[in-house]
Design a protein around this motif. Sequence first.
Motif, short mmCIF file in Angstrom:
data_model
loop_
_atom_site.label_atom_id
_atom_site.label_comp_id
_atom_site.label_asym_id
_atom_site.label_seq_id
_atom_site.Cartn_x
_atom_site.Cartn_y
_atom_site.Cartn_z
N ALA A 3 18.01 -29.88 -5.27
CA ALA A 3 17.65 -28.68 -6.04
C ALA A 3 17.69 -27.46 -5.13
CB ALA A 3 16.26 -28.84 -6.63
N VAL A 4 18.23 -26.40 -5.67
CA VAL A 4 18.30 -25.14 -4.93
C VAL A 4 17.06 -24.33 -5.26
CG1 VAL A 4 19.61 -23.02 -4.60
CG2 VAL A 4 20.82 -25.17 -5.01
N PRO A 5 16.31 -23.91 -4.22
CA PRO A 5 15.10 -23.15 -4.53
C PRO A 5 15.44 -21.80 -5.18
CG PRO A 5 15.48 -23.19 -2.15
CD PRO A 5 16.52 -24.07 -2.80
N ALA A 6 14.56 -21.40 -6.06
CA ALA A 6 14.74 -20.10 -6.74
C ALA A 6 14.62 -18.99 -5.71
CB ALA A 6 13.68 -19.93 -7.82
N PRO A 7 15.40 -17.92 -5.87
CA PRO A 7 15.29 -16.81 -4.92
C PRO A 7 13.90 -16.18 -4.97
CG PRO A 7 16.76 -16.23 -6.74
CD PRO A 7 16.35 -17.66 -6.92
N THR A 8 13.44 -15.76 -3.84
CA THR A 8 12.14 -15.09 -3.76
C THR A 8 12.36 -13.59 -3.92
OG1 THR A 8 11.42 -16.77 -2.20
CG2 THR A 8 10.11 -14.75 -2.31
N PRO A 9 11.71 -13.02 -4.92
CA PRO A 9 11.89 -11.58 -5.10
C PRO A 9 11.28 -10.81 -3.91
CG PRO A 9 10.29 -12.43 -6.68
CD PRO A 9 10.82 -13.59 -5.90
N THR A 10 11.95 -9.77 -3.54
CA THR A 10 11.42 -8.92 -2.47
C THR A 10 11.21 -7.53 -3.05
OG1 THR A 10 13.63 -8.32 -1.72
CG2 THR A 10 12.58 -10.18 -0.63
N SER A 11 10.26 -6.85 -2.51
CA SER A 11 10.02 -5.49 -2.98
C SER A 11 10.34 -4.52 -1.87
CB SER A 11 8.57 -5.32 -3.44
OG SER A 11 7.71 -5.51 -2.34
N VAL A 12 10.79 -3.37 -2.27
CA VAL A 12 11.07 -2.31 -1.32
C VAL A 12 9.83 -1.42 -1.28
CG1 VAL A 12 12.55 -0.33 -0.82
CG2 VAL A 12 13.52 -2.39 -1.88
N PRO A 13 9.24 -1.29 -0.09
CA PRO A 13 8.02 -0.47 -0.05
C PRO A 13 8.31 0.99 -0.36
CG PRO A 13 8.74 -1.06 2.17
CD PRO A 13 9.65 -1.77 1.20
N GLU A 14 7.37 1.60 -1.05
CA GLU A 14 7.47 3.04 -1.35
C GLU A 14 7.27 3.81 -0.05
OE1 GLU A 14 8.00 4.75 -4.31
OE2 GLU A 14 8.58 2.78 -5.04
N PRO A 15 8.00 4.91 0.14
CA PRO A 15 7.76 5.69 1.35
C PRO A 15 6.37 6.29 1.32
CG PRO A 15 9.29 6.82 -0.13
CD PRO A 15 9.01 5.47 -0.72
N GLU A 16 5.74 6.30 2.49
CA GLU A 16 4.40 6.87 2.57
C GLU A 16 4.47 8.38 2.58
OE1 GLU A 16 1.60 5.42 5.44
OE2 GLU A 16 2.61 3.48 5.47
N GLN A 38 7.49 15.20 6.99
CA GLN A 38 8.44 15.45 5.90
C GLN A 38 7.93 14.74 4.65
OE1 GLN A 38 11.53 13.56 8.17
NE2 GLN A 38 12.77 15.42 8.17
N GLY A 39 8.06 15.40 3.50
CA GLY A 39 7.65 14.81 2.23
C GLY A 39 6.18 14.97 1.89
N ALA A 40 5.38 15.50 2.79
CA ALA A 40 3.95 15.69 2.54
C ALA A 40 3.70 17.02 1.83
CB ALA A 40 3.16 15.64 3.85
N SER A 41 2.51 17.18 1.33
CA SER A 41 2.13 18.42 0.64
C SER A 41 1.19 19.24 1.50
CB SER A 41 1.44 18.10 -0.69
OG SER A 41 2.34 17.47 -1.56
N VAL A 42 1.29 20.54 1.34
CA VAL A 42 0.43 21.49 2.03
C VAL A 42 -0.17 22.40 0.96
CG1 VAL A 42 0.35 23.41 3.66
CG2 VAL A 42 1.86 21.48 4.10
N THR A 43 -1.49 22.54 0.97
CA THR A 43 -2.15 23.44 0.03
C THR A 43 -2.62 24.67 0.79
OG1 THR A 43 -2.85 21.60 -1.36
CG2 THR A 43 -4.01 23.69 -1.65
N LEU A 44 -2.14 25.82 0.38
CA LEU A 44 -2.54 27.09 0.98
C LEU A 44 -3.69 27.67 0.17
CD1 LEU A 44 1.02 28.58 1.35
CD2 LEU A 44 -0.30 27.44 3.12
N THR A 85 0.00 24.81 -3.81
CA THR A 85 0.43 23.59 -3.14
C THR A 85 1.94 23.53 -3.11
OG1 THR A 85 -1.56 22.41 -3.83
CG2 THR A 85 0.32 21.06 -3.15
N MET A 86 2.49 23.29 -1.92
CA MET A 86 3.93 23.10 -1.77
C MET A 86 4.17 21.75 -1.12
SD MET A 86 5.20 25.35 1.52
CE MET A 86 4.23 26.83 1.32
N THR A 87 5.26 21.11 -1.53
CA THR A 87 5.65 19.85 -0.92
C THR A 87 6.80 20.13 0.03
OG1 THR A 87 4.94 18.59 -2.85
CG2 THR A 87 6.50 17.51 -1.36
N ILE A 88 6.65 19.68 1.26
CA ILE A 88 7.70 19.82 2.26
C ILE A 88 8.79 18.82 1.89
CG2 ILE A 88 8.25 19.62 4.71
CD1 ILE A 88 6.30 21.94 3.99
#
Length: 127
Positions: A3-16, A38-44, A85-88
Amino acid sequence: MPAVPAPTPTSVPEPEVAESIAVTPHPEWNAVRVTVPQGASVTLHGSGYQPGQQIFIGLGIDRTDGWVMDEQSAIADAGGNYSFTMTIAADLPPRAYGVLTFVEDHGRGGPDFEATKRYAGIDVVAS
């Protein structure tokens, strides 16, 4: 046939993405400086404006006229305060940038206009 084992699903982590960083621009250049990934937010946050006054906000390469974000704006509340608030952008190159906030003077450029300017330095780092 084995028997061939079923593939194990993998998840792609969300960027922090870092939580929002609060910054209060100051009238003196480089009195306020923060590091933001990069990708973070700054609140003035700002104060000292007239209620209902439109505050313009620009992000550019530090100490140049090279803007990297279209000019944005916020409206001062009844106490003369604002928050924006602006997102870089995640692809904004790491380097030193500057935030400038000011009230439009319609080309007059006098001392009243200069008195409304506030600055903050933002060092963008790779995420």
